[in-house]
Design a protein around this motif. Structure first.
Motif, PDB file in Angstrom:
ATOM      1  N   LEU A 143       2.478  -1.985   5.084  1.00 49.66           N
ATOM      2  CA  LEU A 143       1.732  -0.916   5.741  1.00 49.66           C
ATOM      3  C   LEU A 143       2.659   0.229   6.138  1.00 49.66           C
ATOM      4  N   PRO A 144       2.827   1.209   5.258  1.00 45.90           N
ATOM      5  CA  PRO A 144       3.538   2.416   5.680  1.00 45.90           C
ATOM      6  C   PRO A 144       2.616   3.263   6.542  1.00 45.90           C
ATOM      7  N   VAL A 145       3.145   3.822   7.602  1.00 41.46           N
ATOM      8  CA  VAL A 145       2.327   4.721   8.424  1.00 41.46           C
ATOM      9  C   VAL A 145       2.263   6.073   7.720  1.00 41.46           C
ATOM     10  N   TYR A 146       1.056   6.487   7.380  1.00 45.98           N
ATOM     11  CA  TYR A 146       0.838   7.805   6.769  1.00 45.98           C
ATOM     12  C   TYR A 146      -0.036   8.616   7.722  1.00 45.98           C
ATOM     13  N   ASN A 147       0.487   9.746   8.164  1.00 46.34           N
ATOM     14  CA  ASN A 147      -0.307  10.632   9.018  1.00 46.34           C
ATOM     15  C   ASN A 147      -0.951   9.867  10.177  1.00 46.34           C
ATOM     16  N   PHE A 148      -0.126   9.030  10.789  1.00 50.07           N
ATOM     17  CA  PHE A 148      -0.451   8.277  12.004  1.00 50.07           C
ATOM     18  C   PHE A 148      -1.453   7.149  11.792  1.00 50.07           C
ATOM     19  N   GLY A 149      -1.836   6.904  10.569  1.00 50.09           N
ATOM     20  CA  GLY A 149      -2.808   5.851  10.303  1.00 50.09           C
ATOM     21  C   GLY A 149      -2.408   5.042   9.084  1.00 50.09           C
ATOM     22  N   VAL A 172       5.262  -3.255   8.603  1.00 48.00           N
ATOM     23  CA  VAL A 172       5.045  -1.837   8.885  1.00 48.00           C
ATOM     24  C   VAL A 172       6.340  -1.049   8.682  1.00 48.00           C
ATOM     25  N   ALA A 173       6.215   0.129   8.103  1.00 47.88           N
ATOM     26  CA  ALA A 173       7.348   1.069   8.024  1.00 47.88           C
ATOM     27  C   ALA A 173       6.851   2.423   8.524  1.00 47.88           C
ATOM     28  N   SER A 174       7.681   3.076   9.328  1.00 48.19           N
ATOM     29  CA  SER A 174       7.312   4.425   9.776  1.00 48.19           C
ATOM     30  C   SER A 174       8.550   5.282   9.932  1.00 48.19           C
ATOM     31  N   GLY A 175       8.339   6.587   9.851  1.00 46.36           N
ATOM     32  CA  GLY A 175       9.441   7.537  10.004  1.00 46.36           C
ATOM     33  C   GLY A 175       9.767   7.780  11.465  1.00 46.36           C
ATOM     34  N   GLY A 176       8.743   8.169  12.240  1.00 44.93           N
ATOM     35  CA  GLY A 176       8.999   8.513  13.629  1.00 44.93           C
ATOM     36  C   GLY A 176       8.034   7.866  14.605  1.00 44.93           C
ATOM     37  N   THR A 177       6.912   7.363  14.089  1.00 47.46           N
ATOM     38  CA  THR A 177       5.884   6.793  14.963  1.00 47.46           C
ATOM     39  C   THR A 177       6.289   5.385  15.400  1.00 47.46           C
ATOM     40  N   GLU A 178       6.332   5.174  16.689  1.00 44.82           N
ATOM     41  CA  GLU A 178       6.680   3.850  17.205  1.00 44.82           C
ATOM     42  C   GLU A 178       5.441   2.958  17.180  1.00 44.82           C
ATOM     43  N   SER A 196       0.802  -1.225   0.000  1.00 46.49           N
ATOM     44  CA  SER A 196       0.000   0.000   0.000  1.00 46.49           C
ATOM     45  C   SER A 196       0.834   1.274   0.000  1.00 46.49           C
ATOM     46  N   SER A 197       2.174   1.141  -0.093  1.00 44.47           N
ATOM     47  CA  SER A 197       2.992   2.339  -0.206  1.00 44.47           C
ATOM     48  C   SER A 197       2.777   2.979  -1.571  1.00 44.47           C
ATOM     49  N   ALA A 198       2.684   4.306  -1.569  1.00 48.67           N
ATOM     50  CA  ALA A 198       2.610   5.021  -2.844  1.00 48.67           C
ATOM     51  C   ALA A 198       3.955   4.974  -3.567  1.00 48.67           C
ATOM     52  N   LYS A 250       9.627   2.501  -5.774  1.00 54.16           N
ATOM     53  CA  LYS A 250      11.054   2.188  -5.979  1.00 54.16           C
ATOM     54  C   LYS A 250      11.859   2.191  -4.685  1.00 54.16           C
ATOM     55  N   THR A 251      11.503   3.079  -3.753  1.00 60.07           N
ATOM     56  CA  THR A 251      12.344   3.233  -2.553  1.00 60.07           C
ATOM     57  C   THR A 251      11.630   2.754  -1.293  1.00 60.07           C
ATOM     58  N   SER A 252      10.526   2.054  -1.475  1.00 59.66           N
ATOM     59  CA  SER A 252       9.672   1.712  -0.338  1.00 59.66           C
ATOM     60  C   SER A 252      10.308   0.665   0.581  1.00 59.66           C
ATOM     61  N   ILE A 253      10.349   0.987   1.859  1.00 64.95           N
ATOM     62  CA  ILE A 253      10.847   0.025   2.856  1.00 64.95           C
ATOM     63  C   ILE A 253       9.808  -1.077   3.091  1.00 64.95           C
ATOM     64  N   SER A 254       8.533  -0.701   3.177  1.00 60.15           N
ATOM     65  CA  SER A 254       7.518  -1.740   3.438  1.00 60.15           C
ATOM     66  C   SER A 254       7.473  -2.749   2.293  1.00 60.15           C
ATOM     67  N   ARG A 255       7.732  -2.302   1.061  1.00 64.24           N
ATOM     68  CA  ARG A 255       7.768  -3.248  -0.067  1.00 64.24           C
ATOM     69  C   ARG A 255       8.978  -4.176   0.039  1.00 64.24           C
ATOM     70  N   ALA A 256      10.100  -3.632   0.530  1.00 65.91           N
ATOM     71  CA  ALA A 256      11.272  -4.506   0.722  1.00 65.91           C
ATOM     72  C   ALA A 256      10.936  -5.584   1.761  1.00 65.91           C
ATOM     73  N   ARG A 270      10.220   3.895  13.133  1.00 63.36           N
ATOM     74  CA  ARG A 270      11.124   4.981  13.561  1.00 63.36           C
ATOM     75  C   ARG A 270      12.389   5.010  12.701  1.00 63.36           C
ATOM     76  N   LEU A 271      12.178   4.899  11.391  1.00 59.87           N
ATOM     77  CA  LEU A 271      13.323   4.873  10.470  1.00 59.87           C
ATOM     78  C   LEU A 271      14.163   6.143  10.568  1.00 59.87           C
ATOM     79  N   ALA A 272      13.510   7.240  10.888  1.00 61.11           N
ATOM     80  CA  ALA A 272      14.231   8.516  10.955  1.00 61.11           C
ATOM     81  C   ALA A 272      15.245   8.541  12.096  1.00 61.11           C
TER      82      ALA A 272
HETATM   83  C1  LIG Z   1       2.282  11.070   3.130  1.00 59.22           C
HETATM   84  C2  LIG Z   1       3.192  10.537   4.198  1.00 59.22           C
HETATM   85  C3  LIG Z   1       2.794  10.609   5.510  1.00 59.22           C
HETATM   86  C4  LIG Z   1       3.629  10.117   6.514  1.00 59.22           C
HETATM   87  N1  LIG Z   1       3.198  10.149   7.814  1.00 59.22           N
HETATM   88  C5  LIG Z   1       3.949   9.568   8.757  1.00 59.22           C
HETATM   89  C6  LIG Z   1       3.495   9.489  10.117  1.00 59.22           C
HETATM   90  O1  LIG Z   1       2.424   9.934  10.472  1.00 59.22           O
HETATM   91  N2  LIG Z   1       4.282   8.880  11.032  1.00 59.22           N
HETATM   92  C7  LIG Z   1       5.496   8.350  10.690  1.00 59.22           C
HETATM   93  O2  LIG Z   1       6.158   7.783  11.544  1.00 59.22           O
HETATM   94  N3  LIG Z   1       5.945   8.401   9.419  1.00 59.22           N
HETATM   95  C8  LIG Z   1       5.194   8.979   8.460  1.00 59.22           C
HETATM   96  N4  LIG Z   1       5.634   9.011   7.159  1.00 59.22           N
HETATM   97  C9  LIG Z   1       6.925   8.366   6.847  1.00 59.22           C
HETATM   98  C10 LIG Z   1       6.697   6.966   6.332  1.00 59.22           C
HETATM   99  O3  LIG Z   1       5.964   6.157   7.237  1.00 59.22           O
HETATM  100  C11 LIG Z   1       8.039   6.315   6.048  1.00 59.22           C
HETATM  101  O4  LIG Z   1       8.707   7.099   5.038  1.00 59.22           O
HETATM  102  C12 LIG Z   1       7.894   4.891   5.550  1.00 59.22           C
HETATM  103  O5  LIG Z   1       9.151   4.390   5.200  1.00 59.22           O
HETATM  104  C13 LIG Z   1       6.936   4.817   4.367  1.00 59.22           C
HETATM  105  O6  LIG Z   1       6.852   3.491   3.920  1.00 59.22           O
HETATM  106  P1  LIG Z   1       7.486   3.083   2.521  1.00 59.22           P
HETATM  107  O7  LIG Z   1       8.995   3.267   2.683  1.00 59.22           O
HETATM  108  O8  LIG Z   1       7.113   1.660   2.340  1.00 59.22           O
HETATM  109  O9  LIG Z   1       6.930   3.984   1.477  1.00 59.22           O
HETATM  110  C14 LIG Z   1       4.857   9.531   6.162  1.00 59.22           C
HETATM  111  C15 LIG Z   1       5.236   9.459   4.827  1.00 59.22           C
HETATM  112  C16 LIG Z   1       4.421   9.955   3.844  1.00 59.22           C
HETATM  113  C17 LIG Z   1       4.838   9.842   2.397  1.00 59.22           C
END
Ligand SMILES: Cc1cc2nc3c(=O)[nH]c(=O)nc-3n(C[C@H](O)[C@H](O)[C@H](O)COP(=O)(O)O)c2cc1C
Length: 194
Positions: free
Chosen positions: A89-95, A134-140, A9-11, A14-20, A171-173
């Protein structure tokens, strides 16, 4: 023969962590039949015709209503055919991404994947395992700001799927290398039936 339904479900394609992660999980199911559903090719949102159609008996549906449900029927058939469902499941905007929510809206159907009974709602799918990648930037994952994984567990349980495992590169960031390694180790440790 095991059938795996892989849903990404990642947009990002090419660089998606959840796809990897979903790649690595699916590779663990050596020899399985794999059905792929990539939600970067967007599904339509449900609309008024869909909502009305799903409440009618099949024989009472107009041609338009029947065709409004066709994709939903296909997605449910994919789900029913699978023993294991792997969801990226990438976390987007906490959901969950809207693309994944669109899939959920299309597969959660009264009388098809859940039923209302005298004892309350009952899931109609059983014996299935879900692995959430699951992949997320900062959300645990599991924190008070994670509205993605608890929601997925709830809605999957609602349709009868209670065996839900999570592997997370969260918390990839804060350190991508360690986070991805932890997820990969968890994937390599998943129990796969022979
Ligand atoms: C539109 C958008 C919203 C995001 N919102 C969050 C968020 O709410 N919390 C978070 O931890 N990371 C957030 N991120 C970061 C992604 O979760 C992170 O880049 C993750 O690796 C995305 O998965 P992907 O690599 O499979 O695309 C967001 C990224 C995008 C593109």
């Amino acid at each position: 023969m095991t059938t795996v339904l892989r849903i990404d479900s990642s947009a990002s394609t090419k660089t998606s962590i959840s796809r990897a992660l979903t790649d690595r999980i699916v590779a663990r199911f050596d020899g399985a039949d794999v059905i792929t559903r990539d939600l970067s090719q967007p599904l339509p949102q449900i609309d008024e015709t869909w909502v009305n159609a799903r409440a009618k008996a099949p024989a009472d549906r107009t041609d338009d209503e029947a065709s409004a449900l066709a994709l939903s029927d296909t997605l449910i058939a994919e789900l029913k055919a699978a023993d294991t469902i792997v969801i990226g499941l990438p976390v987007y905007n906490f959901g969950v991404p809207a693309a994944l929510k669109a899939w959920i809206d299309l597969i959660a159907r009264a009388g098809v994947t859940f039923a209302y009974t005298a004892d309350g709602p009952k899931g109609l799918l059983d014996g299935k395992r879900v692995i959430l990648a699951v992949a997320s930037g900062g959300t645990e994952v599991g924190s008070g700001w994670d509205f993605a994984t608890g929601y997925m567990r709830h809605v999957l349980g609602f349709i009868g799927i209670t065996e839900v495992e999570i592997v997370a590169a969260d918390r990839l960031a804060l350190g991508a290398e360690a986070s991805i390694k932890a997820a990969n180790d968890a994937i390599d440790a998943l129990k796969i039936a022979a």
